[in-house]
Scaffold this motif. Sequence first.
Motif, PDB file in Angstrom:
ATOM      1  N   PHE A  90      -3.196  -4.667   6.951  1.00  9.46           N
ATOM      2  CA  PHE A  90      -3.677  -4.943   5.377  1.00  9.46           C
ATOM      3  C   PHE A  90      -4.419  -5.978   5.273  1.00  9.46           C
ATOM      4  CE2 PHE A  90       0.262  -2.083   4.751  1.00  9.46           C
ATOM      5  CZ  PHE A  90      -0.367  -0.866   4.765  1.00  9.46           C
ATOM      6  N   ARG A  91      -5.634  -5.867   4.694  1.00  8.74           N
ATOM      7  CA  ARG A  91      -6.442  -6.989   4.501  1.00  8.74           C
ATOM      8  C   ARG A  91      -5.999  -7.669   3.458  1.00  8.74           C
ATOM      9  NH1 ARG A  91     -12.658  -4.272   4.578  1.00  8.74           N
ATOM     10  NH2 ARG A  91     -12.526  -3.530   6.617  1.00  8.74           N
ATOM     11  N   ASP A  92      -5.315  -7.246   2.311  1.00  9.11           N
ATOM     12  CA  ASP A  92      -5.087  -8.025   1.415  1.00  9.11           C
ATOM     13  C   ASP A  92      -3.823  -9.133   1.558  1.00  9.11           C
ATOM     14  OD1 ASP A  92      -6.666  -6.949  -0.442  1.00  9.11           O
ATOM     15  OD2 ASP A  92      -5.232  -5.275  -1.187  1.00  9.11           O
ATOM     16  N   PHE A  93      -3.179  -8.550   2.807  1.00  4.72           N
ATOM     17  CA  PHE A  93      -2.147  -9.571   3.090  1.00  4.72           C
ATOM     18  C   PHE A  93      -2.140 -10.247   4.407  1.00  4.72           C
ATOM     19  CE2 PHE A  93      -0.354  -6.205   0.117  1.00  4.72           C
ATOM     20  CZ  PHE A  93       0.433  -7.175  -0.923  1.00  4.72           C
ATOM     21  N   ARG A  94      -3.265  -9.621   5.144  1.00  6.91           N
ATOM     22  CA  ARG A  94      -3.134 -10.066   6.517  1.00  6.91           C
ATOM     23  C   ARG A  94      -2.334  -9.942   7.466  1.00  6.91           C
ATOM     24  NH1 ARG A  94      -6.325 -15.401   7.412  1.00  6.91           N
ATOM     25  NH2 ARG A  94      -6.393 -14.386   9.584  1.00  6.91           N
ATOM     26  N   ILE A  95      -1.354  -8.822   7.182  1.00  9.52           N
ATOM     27  CA  ILE A  95      -0.175  -8.411   8.090  1.00  9.52           C
ATOM     28  C   ILE A  95      -0.291  -6.931   8.339  1.00  9.52           C
ATOM     29  CG2 ILE A  95       1.500 -10.238   7.502  1.00  9.52           C
ATOM     30  CD1 ILE A  95       2.762  -8.534   5.576  1.00  9.52           C
ATOM     31  N   ASN A  96       0.468  -6.473   9.623  1.00 11.59           N
ATOM     32  CA  ASN A  96       0.422  -5.133   9.746  1.00 11.59           C
ATOM     33  C   ASN A  96       1.329  -4.493   9.122  1.00 11.59           C
ATOM     34  OD1 ASN A  96       2.893  -5.827  11.292  1.00 11.59           O
ATOM     35  ND2 ASN A  96       2.060  -5.081  13.317  1.00 11.59           N
ATOM     36  N   ARG A  97       1.215  -3.052   9.205  1.00 10.88           N
ATOM     37  CA  ARG A  97       2.161  -2.294   8.367  1.00 10.88           C
ATOM     38  C   ARG A  97       3.618  -2.413   8.416  1.00 10.88           C
ATOM     39  NH1 ARG A  97       4.003   2.225  11.084  1.00 10.88           N
ATOM     40  NH2 ARG A  97       3.109   2.399  13.136  1.00 10.88           N
ATOM     41  N   PHE A  98       4.051  -2.565   9.619  1.00  7.99           N
ATOM     42  CA  PHE A  98       5.331  -2.831  10.150  1.00  7.99           C
ATOM     43  C   PHE A  98       5.932  -4.328   9.544  1.00  7.99           C
ATOM     44  CE2 PHE A  98       8.911  -4.256  12.823  1.00  7.99           C
ATOM     45  CZ  PHE A  98       9.745  -3.432  12.660  1.00  7.99           C
ATOM     46  N   GLN A  99       5.385  -5.223   9.584  1.00  5.01           N
ATOM     47  CA  GLN A  99       5.300  -6.545   9.055  1.00  5.01           C
ATOM     48  C   GLN A  99       5.354  -6.112   7.740  1.00  5.01           C
ATOM     49  OE1 GLN A  99       6.431  -9.266  10.691  1.00  5.01           O
ATOM     50  NE2 GLN A  99       6.515  -8.362  12.619  1.00  5.01           N
ATOM     51  N   PHE A 100       4.596  -5.624   6.959  1.00  6.63           N
ATOM     52  CA  PHE A 100       4.607  -5.570   5.523  1.00  6.63           C
ATOM     53  C   PHE A 100       5.610  -4.866   5.136  1.00  6.63           C
ATOM     54  CE2 PHE A 100       3.420  -2.861   1.712  1.00  6.63           C
ATOM     55  CZ  PHE A 100       3.004  -3.586   1.154  1.00  6.63           C
ATOM     56  N   ARG A 101       6.443  -3.618   5.866  1.00  4.67           N
ATOM     57  CA  ARG A 101       7.334  -3.013   5.148  1.00  4.67           C
ATOM     58  C   ARG A 101       8.637  -4.007   5.332  1.00  4.67           C
ATOM     59  NH1 ARG A 101       9.877   2.180   5.129  1.00  4.67           N
ATOM     60  NH2 ARG A 101      11.994   2.312   6.172  1.00  4.67           N
ATOM     61  N   LEU A 105      10.637  -5.080   2.096  1.00  3.85           N
ATOM     62  CA  LEU A 105      12.060  -4.950   1.830  1.00  3.85           C
ATOM     63  C   LEU A 105      13.000  -6.186   1.613  1.00  3.85           C
ATOM     64  CD1 LEU A 105      12.504  -1.854   4.374  1.00  3.85           C
ATOM     65  CD2 LEU A 105      12.429  -2.054   1.742  1.00  3.85           C
ATOM     66  N   ALA A 106      12.510  -7.339   2.331  1.00  7.10           N
ATOM     67  CA  ALA A 106      13.326  -8.582   2.228  1.00  7.10           C
ATOM     68  C   ALA A 106      12.963  -9.282   1.069  1.00  7.10           C
ATOM     69  CB  ALA A 106      12.943  -9.394   3.414  1.00  7.10           C
ATOM     70  N   GLY A 107      11.610  -8.767   0.317  1.00  2.00           N
ATOM     71  CA  GLY A 107      11.565  -9.490  -1.015  1.00  2.00           C
ATOM     72  C   GLY A 107      10.795 -10.701  -0.727  1.00  2.00           C
ATOM     73  N   GLU A 108      10.116 -10.565   0.504  1.00  2.00           N
ATOM     74  CA  GLU A 108       9.170 -11.908   0.537  1.00  2.00           C
ATOM     75  C   GLU A 108       7.550 -11.774   0.146  1.00  2.00           C
ATOM     76  OE1 GLU A 108       9.572 -12.501   4.720  1.00  2.00           O
ATOM     77  OE2 GLU A 108      11.833 -12.694   4.584  1.00  2.00           O
ATOM     78  N   LEU A 109       7.550 -10.612  -0.349  1.00  2.00           N
ATOM     79  CA  LEU A 109       6.111 -10.340  -0.836  1.00  2.00           C
ATOM     80  C   LEU A 109       6.010 -10.316  -2.407  1.00  2.00           C
ATOM     81  CD1 LEU A 109       4.618  -7.915   1.795  1.00  2.00           C
ATOM     82  CD2 LEU A 109       4.307 -10.207   1.697  1.00  2.00           C
ATOM     83  N   PRO A 110       5.752 -11.228  -3.140  1.00  2.00           N
ATOM     84  CA  PRO A 110       5.621 -11.168  -4.516  1.00  2.00           C
ATOM     85  C   PRO A 110       4.585 -10.060  -5.259  1.00  2.00           C
ATOM     86  CG  PRO A 110       4.115 -12.994  -3.769  1.00  2.00           C
ATOM     87  CD  PRO A 110       4.702 -12.484  -2.701  1.00  2.00           C
ATOM     88  N   GLY A 111       5.277  -9.310  -6.188  1.00  2.00           N
ATOM     89  CA  GLY A 111       4.746  -8.265  -6.691  1.00  2.00           C
ATOM     90  C   GLY A 111       4.707  -6.922  -5.771  1.00  2.00           C
ATOM     91  N   VAL A 112       5.528  -7.055  -4.890  1.00  2.00           N
ATOM     92  CA  VAL A 112       5.420  -5.612  -4.126  1.00  2.00           C
ATOM     93  C   VAL A 112       6.959  -5.313  -4.108  1.00  2.00           C
ATOM     94  CG1 VAL A 112       5.280  -4.485  -1.619  1.00  2.00           C
ATOM     95  CG2 VAL A 112       3.812  -6.295  -2.302  1.00  2.00           C
ATOM     96  N   LYS A 113       7.171  -3.915  -4.455  1.00  2.00           N
ATOM     97  CA  LYS A 113       8.601  -3.196  -4.357  1.00  2.00           C
ATOM     98  C   LYS A 113       8.391  -1.825  -3.865  1.00  2.00           C
ATOM     99  CE  LYS A 113       8.279  -1.981  -9.285  1.00  2.00           C
ATOM    100  NZ  LYS A 113       9.239  -1.895 -10.654  1.00  2.00           N
ATOM    101  N   LYS A 114       9.366  -1.434  -3.632  1.00  2.00           N
ATOM    102  CA  LYS A 114       9.486  -0.072  -2.941  1.00  2.00           C
ATOM    103  C   LYS A 114       9.235   1.151  -3.976  1.00  2.00           C
ATOM    104  CE  LYS A 114      12.310   2.540   0.326  1.00  2.00           C
ATOM    105  NZ  LYS A 114      12.290   3.746   0.243  1.00  2.00           N
ATOM    106  N   ALA A 115       8.537   2.088  -3.783  1.00  2.00           N
ATOM    107  CA  ALA A 115       8.233   3.179  -4.700  1.00  2.00           C
ATOM    108  C   ALA A 115       9.310   3.949  -4.932  1.00  2.00           C
ATOM    109  CB  ALA A 115       6.862   3.813  -4.249  1.00  2.00           C
ATOM    110  N   SER A 116       9.808   4.219  -6.039  1.00  2.00           N
ATOM    111  CA  SER A 116      10.649   5.247  -6.407  1.00  2.00           C
ATOM    112  C   SER A 116      10.229   5.889  -7.732  1.00  2.00           C
ATOM    113  CB  SER A 116      12.107   4.932  -6.523  1.00  2.00           C
ATOM    114  OG  SER A 116      11.954   3.994  -7.764  1.00  2.00           O
ATOM    115  N   TRP A 117      10.283   7.352  -7.746  1.00  2.00           N
ATOM    116  CA  TRP A 117       9.979   8.123  -8.768  1.00  2.00           C
ATOM    117  C   TRP A 117      10.756   9.363  -8.928  1.00  2.00           C
ATOM    118  CZ3 TRP A 117       6.606   7.131  -5.142  1.00  2.00           C
ATOM    119  CH2 TRP A 117       6.026   8.241  -4.381  1.00  2.00           C
TER     120      TRP A 117
END
Length: 117
Positions: A90-101, A105-117
């Motif tokens: 992911f260009r915005d975060f410069r990390i791959n999808r697994f590391q992003f996930r 989930l650990a809450g280390e990325l500000p403004g990112v939360k798991k989607a639920s609807w």
Amino acid sequence: MSKMASMFRPKKLDLSGFVNTRLIRDHNKRNAVEQTEPERQALRYLIRNTSLPQRVRAQAQLQLSQMHAYTRPTQIKNRCVASGTARAVFRDFRINRFQFRMQALAGELPGVKKASW
């Protein structure tokens, strides 16, 4: 020793997180592209300018083709700063999808939360 040769010698790097040889090489490529971009733009302008003599344009083309491969912007590959992999980054975060996930989930990325609807 030329300026170009000193650009590719090993230096002390300020990379944070995981460091491997691919990340170091990518860091060197990014620095080389940044430093030589004005020169490359000038040469490309000379090559495309049809009002100049053919000899000048040919010399500019030869000079551009003889520049080091690391100075080409197409050599830069987006790599994950956490793991060093080059796939699904992911260009915005410069990390791959697994590391992003994992980080989301650990809450280390500000403004990112798991989607639920």
